[in-house]
Design a protein around this motif. Sequence first.
Motif, PDB file in Angstrom:
ATOM      1  N   PRO A 191       0.802  -1.270  -0.018  1.00 49.81           N
ATOM      2  CA  PRO A 191       0.021  -0.016   0.071  1.00 49.81           C
ATOM      3  C   PRO A 191       0.792   1.349   0.020  1.00 49.81           C
ATOM      4  O   PRO A 191       0.151   2.445  -0.096  1.00 49.81           O
ATOM      5  N   THR A 193      -0.072   6.722  -2.208  1.00 49.51           N
ATOM      6  CA  THR A 193      -0.250   5.908  -1.004  1.00 49.51           C
ATOM      7  C   THR A 193      -1.433   5.567  -0.350  1.00 49.51           C
ATOM      8  O   THR A 193      -2.056   6.485  -0.307  1.00 49.51           O
ATOM      9  N   TYR A 194      -1.805   4.440  -0.159  1.00 49.35           N
ATOM     10  CA  TYR A 194      -3.238   4.011   0.173  1.00 49.35           C
ATOM     11  C   TYR A 194      -3.376   4.472   1.646  1.00 49.35           C
ATOM     12  O   TYR A 194      -2.628   4.229   2.303  1.00 49.35           O
ATOM     13  N   GLU A 214      -4.172   4.984   5.282  1.00 45.78           N
ATOM     14  CA  GLU A 214      -4.101   3.839   6.386  1.00 45.78           C
ATOM     15  C   GLU A 214      -5.335   3.193   6.896  1.00 45.78           C
ATOM     16  O   GLU A 214      -5.408   2.117   6.838  1.00 45.78           O
ATOM     17  N   ALA A 219      -6.060   0.724   4.125  1.00 44.82           N
ATOM     18  CA  ALA A 219      -5.337  -0.380   3.995  1.00 44.82           C
ATOM     19  C   ALA A 219      -5.429  -1.185   5.201  1.00 44.82           C
ATOM     20  O   ALA A 219      -5.313  -2.415   4.874  1.00 44.82           O
ATOM     21  N   PRO A 253     -11.405  -0.485  -0.185  1.00 43.61           N
ATOM     22  CA  PRO A 253     -10.910  -1.934   0.183  1.00 43.61           C
ATOM     23  C   PRO A 253     -11.843  -3.100  -0.663  1.00 43.61           C
ATOM     24  O   PRO A 253     -11.327  -4.089  -1.068  1.00 43.61           O
TER      25      PRO A 253
END
Length: 253
Positions: free
Chosen positions: A95, A103-104, A106, A109, A240
């Motif tokens: 991620p 950047t995925y 948090e 993620a 997700p």
Amino acid sequence: DAVADVHGVLRSVTFRTALWLRGIPVAKIEKGREEKKDFIRGGGREMKPLEHTVIRYCDVFRKLGFVFDDPAPAVRRAHPNPMGEKSGTWVGFAPFSAQQGKTYPEPLAREAVRLLSERHSRVFIHSGGGAEVEFAREMERVYPNVTALFGRVDMAGEIDLIANLDCVVSMDSLVMHLASLVATPVVSVWGATHPGLGFFGYGCNPRGILQADLECRPCSVFGNKPCRFGDYRCLFDVTPALIAERVSELVGK
């Protein structure tokens, strides 16, 4: 005998120019900066993908007289498995990126790890050190079938593991390209950037691309510009659940 500048940055320009002044043949990469600006201004909609960066690399050597075809995409081959005997489906999750626009987030993620760990036998988190490995090791503590890779394998070992995975989830970042080298299926998540700019994993299946259809994206080539809205909605729109479903499609579950 010659200099092939495939980087095209200040230090390589200085190097090649110094040698060119001494009569050594040089060739440089054509990065297509204006094409990329036009692509971003057009939002990538109904636009032909730009020449892949791999082909731009090849063209530098062709300018120096080398004659060869474009490289064929990688094919799957047997690699040693640094994580031992495999059972069930194994998925990688990467991620992270050097840029926030790639950047995925948090919270997403964390949910992605939960969903992937529920559906697949093992999940491996690819990361660097610092906060990245802290996240990976926390996920490892929470989910028994999750493994944080940082510090457990070197680069060669990571490539060998990727070659044994059924699928990798990656941002527009290194792990996508490592997977392309060993022909492992990739679900690639694109936020501020766009696969049509020439940095999509070479030979990867476009079916694995996940990206939000927003007027504001792509907003940069490398994902290094701050979000104009401050919320990085381009990343939050790739949920997700979307990632987990696309992984299941690619691995045939």
